[in-house]
Write a protein that holds these residues in place. Structure first.
Motif, PDB file in Angstrom:
ATOM      1  N   ARG A  65       0.824  -1.400  -0.087  1.00 54.81           N
ATOM      2  CA  ARG A  65       0.293   0.105   0.109  1.00 54.81           C
ATOM      3  C   ARG A  65       1.113   1.243   0.004  1.00 54.81           C
ATOM      4  O   ARG A  65       0.845   1.585  -0.708  1.00 54.81           O
ATOM      5  CB  ARG A  65      -0.873  -0.060   0.910  1.00 54.81           C
ATOM      6  CG  ARG A  65      -2.157   1.407   1.546  1.00 54.81           C
ATOM      7  CD  ARG A  65      -3.215   1.035   2.182  1.00 54.81           C
ATOM      8  NE  ARG A  65      -4.128  -0.081   1.816  1.00 54.81           N
ATOM      9  CZ  ARG A  65      -4.581  -1.172   1.835  1.00 54.81           C
ATOM     10  NH1 ARG A  65      -3.557  -1.545   2.921  1.00 54.81           N
ATOM     11  NH2 ARG A  65      -5.285  -1.808   1.534  1.00 54.81           N
ATOM     12  N   LYS A  66       1.568   1.572   0.935  1.00 54.14           N
ATOM     13  CA  LYS A  66       2.269   2.522   1.002  1.00 54.14           C
ATOM     14  C   LYS A  66       3.063   2.537  -0.775  1.00 54.14           C
ATOM     15  O   LYS A  66       3.372   3.627  -0.997  1.00 54.14           O
ATOM     16  CB  LYS A  66       4.277   2.002   1.780  1.00 54.14           C
ATOM     17  CG  LYS A  66       4.595   3.871   1.600  1.00 54.14           C
ATOM     18  CD  LYS A  66       6.324   3.289   3.382  1.00 54.14           C
ATOM     19  CE  LYS A  66       6.247   4.241   3.140  1.00 54.14           C
ATOM     20  NZ  LYS A  66       7.308   4.257   4.442  1.00 54.14           N
ATOM     21  N   ASN A  67       4.195   2.122  -1.376  1.00 49.64           N
ATOM     22  CA  ASN A  67       4.346   2.156  -2.700  1.00 49.64           C
ATOM     23  C   ASN A  67       3.482   2.441  -3.387  1.00 49.64           C
ATOM     24  O   ASN A  67       3.455   3.338  -4.393  1.00 49.64           O
ATOM     25  CB  ASN A  67       5.178   0.769  -3.020  1.00 49.64           C
ATOM     26  CG  ASN A  67       6.466   0.106  -2.161  1.00 49.64           C
ATOM     27  OD1 ASN A  67       6.778   1.132  -1.412  1.00 49.64           O
ATOM     28  ND2 ASN A  67       7.192  -0.698  -2.630  1.00 49.64           N
ATOM     29  N   ARG A  69       0.929   4.301  -3.323  1.00 51.34           N
ATOM     30  CA  ARG A  69       0.207   5.615  -2.969  1.00 51.34           C
ATOM     31  C   ARG A  69       1.066   6.301  -3.406  1.00 51.34           C
ATOM     32  O   ARG A  69       1.396   7.579  -3.419  1.00 51.34           O
ATOM     33  CB  ARG A  69       0.366   5.765  -1.008  1.00 51.34           C
ATOM     34  CG  ARG A  69      -0.523   5.364  -0.283  1.00 51.34           C
ATOM     35  CD  ARG A  69      -0.720   5.579   0.680  1.00 51.34           C
ATOM     36  NE  ARG A  69      -2.039   4.942   1.509  1.00 51.34           N
ATOM     37  CZ  ARG A  69      -1.781   4.220   2.533  1.00 51.34           C
ATOM     38  NH1 ARG A  69      -0.994   4.608   3.494  1.00 51.34           N
ATOM     39  NH2 ARG A  69      -3.067   3.982   3.537  1.00 51.34           N
ATOM     40  N   CYS A  70       2.877   5.807  -3.318  1.00 51.20           N
ATOM     41  CA  CYS A  70       3.578   7.400  -4.045  1.00 51.20           C
ATOM     42  C   CYS A  70       3.903   6.795  -5.681  1.00 51.20           C
ATOM     43  O   CYS A  70       4.283   8.110  -6.107  1.00 51.20           O
ATOM     44  CB  CYS A  70       5.162   6.248  -3.181  1.00 51.20           C
ATOM     45  SG  CYS A  70       4.990   6.762  -1.587  1.00 51.20           S
TER      46      CYS A  70
END
Length: 246
Positions: A65-67, A69-70
C-alpha cells in the motif's frame, strides 16, 4: 471532535435489490438534473459483481500500500494508456508490479491479478485495485488508521454501486481532500446545525466548491449513487472524508 483518525469498519456488501435498478437510477437522474438544471449524459456501467470466491490478498495489499500511494498516479496513467477501450481494465499480463517496485513474487502477482480479474475474462480491473489501496471504501484493519478521529456513524453505511467513474472521481479529488480535509470537516459541521452527520446535496456540493473541488453532474451522480443509495438526498460527510484518510 478531536482532529485525529481511528479506523471505522464499514459495510461494503453488494447493494441489495430492494428497488429495481432501472427505476432507482431514473429517480436519481431526475434528482440530479433538478440540482444542475442541465441535460444528463449516459451512465457508465457499474463494475460487474462476481459471486465466485476470490483470493484473500489483504496481507499482500497492506504490504504494498505504501508504494502504491507513492506511485498510483503514474500507474493509473500507464493503465489508462493500455486501456484502449476505456473499460477500467487491462490484460492481466500488463500488470506492472516490477516497474513500480511492488516487490511481489510470481505467486503473489497471480493472487492479486486473480482477485482483480473481476469479470473472469483475463483482464485486471485497475480502478478496483487502486481504490482498494488508496481509498477506504472497504473494511480495513484498525492498525491502518491511527492519526485522526472521524466520528463513528450511528448507523453503518450500506454503500451503493461502485462504477468506474466513481473510482476515477474519488481518485481525482483525493489529493485536494488530503490537503484541506481538516478545515473542510469544520465547514461541514458548521452547515450541520442539528449535528446529524448528514448534509443535503446542495450544501455538500457548495462546500466542495468552496475548497475548489468541482464535480461534473456525472461525477456527482456517481458519488451520490454510492453514498446515498436510499435516495434520501443526504450525504454522510464523515463517511465521505473517511474514504480518503487511510
Amino acid at each position: 471532535v478531536d482532529d485525529s483518525i481511528e479506523h471505522i469498519t464499514m459495510s461494503s456488501t453488494t447493494p441489495s435489490a430492494t428497488h429495481p435498478e432501472t427505476s432507482t437510477k431514473l429517480v436519481r437522474k431526475i434528482i440530479v438534473i433538478s440540482w444542475f438544471q442541465t441535460s444528463t449524459s449516459s451512465r457508465p456501467q457499474t463494475t460487474a459483481a462476481c459471486s465466485a470466491p476470490v483470493p484473500n490478498c489483504e496481507e499482500i495489499e497492506n504490504r504494498i500500500r505504501k508504494n502504491i500511494r507513492c506511485s498510483w498516479r503514474d500507474m493509473l496513467k500507464l493503465c489508462e494508456e493500455k486501456d484502449v477501450s476505456k473499460l477500467g481494465e487491462i490484460p492481466v499480463s500488463d500488470f506492472l508490479a516490477e516497474k513500480f517496485h511492488l516487490d511481489l513474487s510470481k505467486e503473489e502477482i497471480n493472487q492479486v491479478t486473480t482477485k482483480y480479474d473481476i469479470k473472469k475474462n483475463g483482464k485486471f480491473a485497475y480502478y478496483d485495485f487502486l481504490q482498494s489501496c488508496i481509498l477506504l471504501l472497504k473494511p480495513q484493519k484498525s492498525t491502518l488508521l491511527q492519526r485522526v478521529i472521524i466520528p463513528k456513524p450511528q448507523n453503518l453505511m450500506s454503500p451503493g454501486p461502485q462504477s468506474m467513474l466513481f473510482y476515477s472521481t474519488m481518485l481525482r479529488i483525493q489529493p485536494q481532500i488530503l490537503h484541506c480535509w481538516r478545515p473542510m470537516k469544520r465547514t461541514f459541521k458548521s452547515y450541520d446545525e442539528s449535528r446529524t452527520g448528514l448534509l443535503n446535496v446542495a450544501d455538500f456540493r457548495q462546500i466542495l466548491h468552496e475548497y475548489k473541488i468541482n464535480l461534473s453532474e456525472e461525477e456527482l451522480f456517481n458519488i451520490l449513487e454510492y453514498y446515498d443509495k436510499t435516495l434520501s438526498s443526504k450525504i454522510s460527510y464523515n463517511d465521505f472524508l473517511r474514504a480518503f484518510l487511510q
